[in-house]
Write an enzyme that holds these catalytic residues in place. Structure first.
Site, PDB file in Angstrom:
ATOM      1  N   HIS A   1       0.835  -1.197   0.000  1.00  5.41           N
ATOM      2  CA  HIS A   1       0.000   0.000   0.000  1.00  5.41           C
ATOM      3  C   HIS A   1       0.874   1.253   0.000  1.00  5.41           C
ATOM      4  O   HIS A   1       2.087   1.188   0.224  1.00  5.41           O
ATOM      5  CB  HIS A   1      -0.943   0.005   1.211  1.00  5.41           C
ATOM      6  CG  HIS A   1      -0.261   0.085   2.534  1.00  5.41           C
ATOM      7  ND1 HIS A   1      -0.084  -0.991   3.366  1.00  5.41           N
ATOM      8  CD2 HIS A   1       0.311   1.125   3.165  1.00  5.41           C
ATOM      9  CE1 HIS A   1       0.558  -0.614   4.453  1.00  5.41           C
ATOM     10  NE2 HIS A   1       0.815   0.666   4.361  1.00  5.41           N
TER      11      HIS A   1
HETATM   12  P1  TYD Z   1      -1.789  -3.458   7.680  1.00  6.79           P
HETATM   13  O1  TYD Z   1      -1.710  -1.965   7.571  1.00  6.79           O
HETATM   14  O2  TYD Z   1      -2.406  -4.192   6.539  1.00  6.79           O
HETATM   15  O3  TYD Z   1      -0.328  -4.046   7.975  1.00  6.79           O
HETATM   16  P2  TYD Z   1       0.963  -4.097   7.009  1.00  6.79           P
HETATM   17  O4  TYD Z   1       1.033  -2.803   6.280  1.00  6.79           O
HETATM   18  O5  TYD Z   1       2.118  -4.326   7.949  1.00  6.79           O
HETATM   19  O6  TYD Z   1       0.822  -5.260   6.088  1.00  6.79           O
HETATM   20  O7  TYD Z   1      -2.568  -3.786   9.023  1.00  6.79           O
HETATM   21  C1  TYD Z   1      -2.832  -5.115   9.437  1.00  6.79           C
HETATM   22  C2  TYD Z   1      -4.065  -5.106  10.340  1.00  6.79           C
HETATM   23  O8  TYD Z   1      -3.842  -4.329  11.512  1.00  6.79           O
HETATM   24  C3  TYD Z   1      -5.302  -4.546   9.660  1.00  6.79           C
HETATM   25  O9  TYD Z   1      -6.418  -5.351  10.051  1.00  6.79           O
HETATM   26  C4  TYD Z   1      -5.456  -3.179  10.245  1.00  6.79           C
HETATM   27  C5  TYD Z   1      -4.844  -3.308  11.616  1.00  6.79           C
HETATM   28  N1  TYD Z   1      -4.202  -2.066  12.073  1.00  6.79           N
HETATM   29  C6  TYD Z   1      -4.798  -1.306  13.063  1.00  6.79           C
HETATM   30  O10 TYD Z   1      -5.895  -1.625  13.562  1.00  6.79           O
HETATM   31  N2  TYD Z   1      -4.168  -0.175  13.500  1.00  6.79           N
HETATM   32  C7  TYD Z   1      -2.980   0.222  12.996  1.00  6.79           C
HETATM   33  O11 TYD Z   1      -2.422   1.266  13.436  1.00  6.79           O
HETATM   34  C8  TYD Z   1      -2.373  -0.559  11.953  1.00  6.79           C
HETATM   35  C9  TYD Z   1      -1.062  -0.158  11.340  1.00  6.79           C
HETATM   36  C10 TYD Z   1      -3.015  -1.701  11.527  1.00  6.79           C
END
Ligand code: TYD
Length: 132
Positions: free
Chosen positions: A49
């Protein structure tokens, strides 16, 4: 490309290692949120992303992993393997994280609260924003 390696954070000596990150000093934004990532399987790819507004500073507290950064034109790979450096990721940069070592612990400082609406998760949409 809108990223930077932040150095000179270490105050380590014979008694141990200490690393400092301060709002609007060596962290180029006001920190509103901190989250950590660990126990990532070595075959996993995270991220996938970009953010239109959010800025982040990533510190690898233990182990190592790689970041593929992409501004829509150029791609570059940054390996994090030490808390002696922080990776600042600015706006509108696509990131994939991979090659996590089993002991990898990432700490992420973020400029804003979590907002799933602010993520760009579709790569063609990201490219169209970059070329706008
Ligand atoms: P995601 O942003 O997809 O992680 P990465 O970029 O490391 O792959 O987030 C994974 C999960 O965690 C998703 O269900 C959203 C949740 N999340 C939160 O609730 N709060 C946060 O601050 C972050 C970064 C993620």
């Amino acid at each position: 490309m809108n990223f930077e390696i932040i150095t000179n954070v270490s105050h380590s000596n014979a008694h141990g290692e200490l690393f400092v990150f301060e709002n609007l000093k060596n962290v180029p934004f006001a920190i509103k949120r901190v989250y950590c990532i660990k126990n990532v399987p070595s075959t996993s790819i995270r991220g996938g992303h970009a953010h239109t507004q959010l800025e982040q500073l990533v510190i690898c507290l233990a182990g190592s992993c790689k970041f593929l950064l992409d501004d829509g034109t150029t791609k570059t790979i940054v390996e994090l393997y030490s808390p002696q450096q922080g990776l600042f990721i600015g706006k509108n940069l696509w990131r994939d994280m991979y090659d996590f070592s089993p002991d990898c612990i990432l700490m992420v400082l973020a400029s804003d609260f979590y907002d799933p609406e602010e993520y760009i998760r579709d790569y063609p949409t990201f490219l169209s924003i970059c070329s706008a």
